[in-house]
Design an enzyme around this catalytic site. Structure first.
Site, PDB file in Angstrom:
ATOM      1  N   ASN A   9       0.864  -1.188   0.000  1.00 47.10           N
ATOM      2  CA  ASN A   9       0.000   0.000   0.000  1.00 47.10           C
ATOM      3  C   ASN A   9       0.898   1.234   0.000  1.00 47.10           C
ATOM      4  O   ASN A   9       1.507   1.556   1.008  1.00 47.10           O
ATOM      5  CB  ASN A   9      -0.879  -0.062   1.268  1.00 47.10           C
ATOM      6  CG  ASN A   9      -1.707   1.194   1.443  1.00 47.10           C
ATOM      7  OD1 ASN A   9      -1.809   2.021   0.545  1.00 47.10           O
ATOM      8  ND2 ASN A   9      -2.298   1.331   2.633  1.00 47.10           N
ATOM      9  N   LYS A  11       0.044   4.261  -0.270  1.00 45.45           N
ATOM     10  CA  LYS A  11      -0.612   5.445   0.324  1.00 45.45           C
ATOM     11  C   LYS A  11      -0.409   6.660  -0.593  1.00 45.45           C
ATOM     12  O   LYS A  11      -0.374   6.501  -1.816  1.00 45.45           O
ATOM     13  CB  LYS A  11      -0.094   5.676   1.745  1.00 45.45           C
ATOM     14  CG  LYS A  11      -0.190   4.393   2.583  1.00 45.45           C
ATOM     15  CD  LYS A  11      -0.005   4.587   4.047  1.00 45.45           C
ATOM     16  CE  LYS A  11      -0.118   3.246   4.742  1.00 45.45           C
ATOM     17  NZ  LYS A  11      -0.006   3.327   6.193  1.00 45.45           N
ATOM     18  N   HIS A  94      -9.222   0.684   4.978  1.00 42.65           N
ATOM     19  CA  HIS A  94      -7.958   0.922   5.675  1.00 42.65           C
ATOM     20  C   HIS A  94      -8.229   1.854   6.861  1.00 42.65           C
ATOM     21  O   HIS A  94      -9.074   2.740   6.777  1.00 42.65           O
ATOM     22  CB  HIS A  94      -6.943   1.549   4.711  1.00 42.65           C
ATOM     23  CG  HIS A  94      -5.578   1.623   5.307  1.00 42.65           C
ATOM     24  ND1 HIS A  94      -5.229   2.621   6.191  1.00 42.65           N
ATOM     25  CD2 HIS A  94      -4.501   0.815   5.196  1.00 42.65           C
ATOM     26  CE1 HIS A  94      -3.973   2.409   6.582  1.00 42.65           C
ATOM     27  NE2 HIS A  94      -3.518   1.325   6.002  1.00 42.65           N
ATOM     28  N   GLU A  96      -6.800   4.369   7.904  1.00 42.45           N
ATOM     29  CA  GLU A  96      -6.708   5.807   7.598  1.00 42.45           C
ATOM     30  C   GLU A  96      -7.994   6.291   6.933  1.00 42.45           C
ATOM     31  O   GLU A  96      -8.406   7.431   7.137  1.00 42.45           O
ATOM     32  CB  GLU A  96      -5.467   6.062   6.716  1.00 42.45           C
ATOM     33  CG  GLU A  96      -4.190   5.945   7.544  1.00 42.45           C
ATOM     34  CD  GLU A  96      -2.979   5.409   6.786  1.00 42.45           C
ATOM     35  OE1 GLU A  96      -2.947   5.487   5.543  1.00 42.45           O
ATOM     36  OE2 GLU A  96      -2.059   4.896   7.455  1.00 42.45           O
ATOM     37  N   GLU A 166      -4.933  -5.230  10.599  1.00 41.92           N
ATOM     38  CA  GLU A 166      -3.945  -4.176  10.781  1.00 41.92           C
ATOM     39  C   GLU A 166      -4.221  -3.431  12.085  1.00 41.92           C
ATOM     40  O   GLU A 166      -5.056  -2.514  12.113  1.00 41.92           O
ATOM     41  CB  GLU A 166      -4.024  -3.174   9.623  1.00 41.92           C
ATOM     42  CG  GLU A 166      -3.722  -3.770   8.280  1.00 41.92           C
ATOM     43  CD  GLU A 166      -3.158  -2.736   7.321  1.00 41.92           C
ATOM     44  OE1 GLU A 166      -2.047  -2.951   6.831  1.00 41.92           O
ATOM     45  OE2 GLU A 166      -3.802  -1.702   7.111  1.00 41.92           O
ATOM     46  N   GLY A 172       2.714   2.218  10.709  1.00 39.76           N
ATOM     47  CA  GLY A 172       3.640   3.343  10.555  1.00 39.76           C
ATOM     48  C   GLY A 172       4.332   3.751  11.835  1.00 39.76           C
ATOM     49  O   GLY A 172       4.957   4.805  11.899  1.00 39.76           O
ATOM     50  N   SER A 212       3.838  -2.128  10.286  1.00 39.67           N
ATOM     51  CA  SER A 212       5.297  -2.162  10.474  1.00 39.67           C
ATOM     52  C   SER A 212       5.899  -3.529  10.133  1.00 39.67           C
ATOM     53  O   SER A 212       6.855  -3.971  10.776  1.00 39.67           O
ATOM     54  CB  SER A 212       5.666  -1.731  11.896  1.00 39.67           C
ATOM     55  OG  SER A 212       5.204  -0.416  12.135  1.00 39.67           O
TER      56      SER A 212
HETATM   57  P1  PGA Z   1       3.127   0.231   7.600  1.00 42.79           P
HETATM   58  O1  PGA Z   1       1.649   0.416   7.012  1.00 42.79           O
HETATM   59  O2  PGA Z   1       3.668  -1.030   7.015  1.00 42.79           O
HETATM   60  O3  PGA Z   1       3.878   1.453   7.147  1.00 42.79           O
HETATM   61  O4  PGA Z   1       2.995   0.159   9.083  1.00 42.79           O
HETATM   62  C1  PGA Z   1       0.808  -0.674   6.822  1.00 42.79           C
HETATM   63  C2  PGA Z   1      -0.512  -0.215   6.255  1.00 42.79           C
HETATM   64  O5  PGA Z   1      -0.984   0.862   6.623  1.00 42.79           O
HETATM   65  O6  PGA Z   1      -1.118  -0.916   5.417  1.00 42.79           O
END
Ligand code: PGA
Length: 249
Positions: A9, A11, A94, A96, A166, A172, A212
């Site tokens: 992803n 983003k 997601h 976000e 997740e 992140g 992460s």
């Molecule tokens: P990250 O994000 O690997 O940077 O923690 C994962 C995601 O949001 O799908």
């Protein structure tokens, strides 16, 4: 047997030319058998990247889509538009999108139904925030996200989905869920799916871990019984790291 999947992803990162180069590098480096590798670039990159991926093993996903077909929905992108550019998957729900754009389980359910109706495979994301984790309420949160977000689907439709667990506190942050923590939730999801549909539906469902995930921890996470791959954010922006993660089964 269920599919092993690693999805990246991106983003809101990279400019279109950078994205096309990154996609090209990933295509050149990826040679792992039995793993579906998917990239989810921003909408603006999809037309160009779709051409880069022709005749490759790498598949294309969107990060979001509209719940409507066509019409007066300024700024939105429809599932049909994505399909016409050879997009196969779409990430729905997601964290976000849930938290910054207030997408509720019922909105997400509408998006999932629309995605399925045009032949896109939804990657439906679930996961608790830090407070819900620390209060021990995380199973309830995930239960609601499943019940209201996808359990209204028929068994036939549900069997097309991919689910990503997740935990919001791991996205992140560099703070990965431990393999034991992730496995606990993945097993819970699989059990709920088995109870709702059939055992075979749950056994064939790919459940990805996200938060992460990187080359240094992917192997341990993917070795767990119910973890069938990863949804990768930050590490998906580096071709070497991303392709390395796909070798971690
Ligand atoms: P990250 O994000 O690997 O940077 O923690 C994962 C995601 O949001 O799908």
């Amino acid at each position: 047997m269920r599919k092993k999947i690693v999805a990246g992803n991106w983003k809101m990162n990279t400019l279109p030319t950078e994205g096309a180069s990154l996609a090209k590098e990933i295509v050149e480096k990826f040679d792992t058998k039995d793993v579906d590798l998917i990239i989810a670039p921003p909408f603006t990159h999809i037309g160009a990247i779709s051409k880069v991926l022709i005749n490759s093993q790498v598949k294309l996903s969107a990060q979001n889509m509209a719940k409507e077909d066509f019409g007066a929905f300024t700024g939105e992108i429809s599932g049909e538009m994505l399909k016409s550019l050879d997009v196969e998957y779409v990430i729905i729900g997601h964290s976000e999108r849930r938290s910054y754009y207030e997408e509720t389980n019922s909105i997400l359910f509408a998006k999932i139904r629309k995605a399925l109706s045009v032949g896109l495979i939804p990657i439906y994301c679930v996961g608790e925030n830090l407070e819900e984790r620390e209060s021990g309420n995380y199973f309830n949160v995930i239960k609601n996200q499943l019940e209201d977000g996808v359990f209204g689907l028929s068994k036939e439709d549900f069997s097309k989905l991919v689910i990503a667990y997740e935990p919001v506190w791991a996205i992140g942050t560099g703070r990965t869920a431990s393999p034991v923590q992730a496995q606990e939730v993945h097993a819970f999801i699989r059990k709920m799916v088995g109870d709702k549909y059939e055992l075979s539906t749950s056994e064939n469902l790919s459940i990805l871990y996200g938060g992460s995930c990187k080359p240094s921890n992917a192997k341990e996470l993917f070795s767990k019984e119910d973890i069938d791959g990863g949804l990768i954010g930050g590490a998906a922006l580096n071709a070497n790291d991303f392709v390395e993660i796909a070798k971690s089964f």
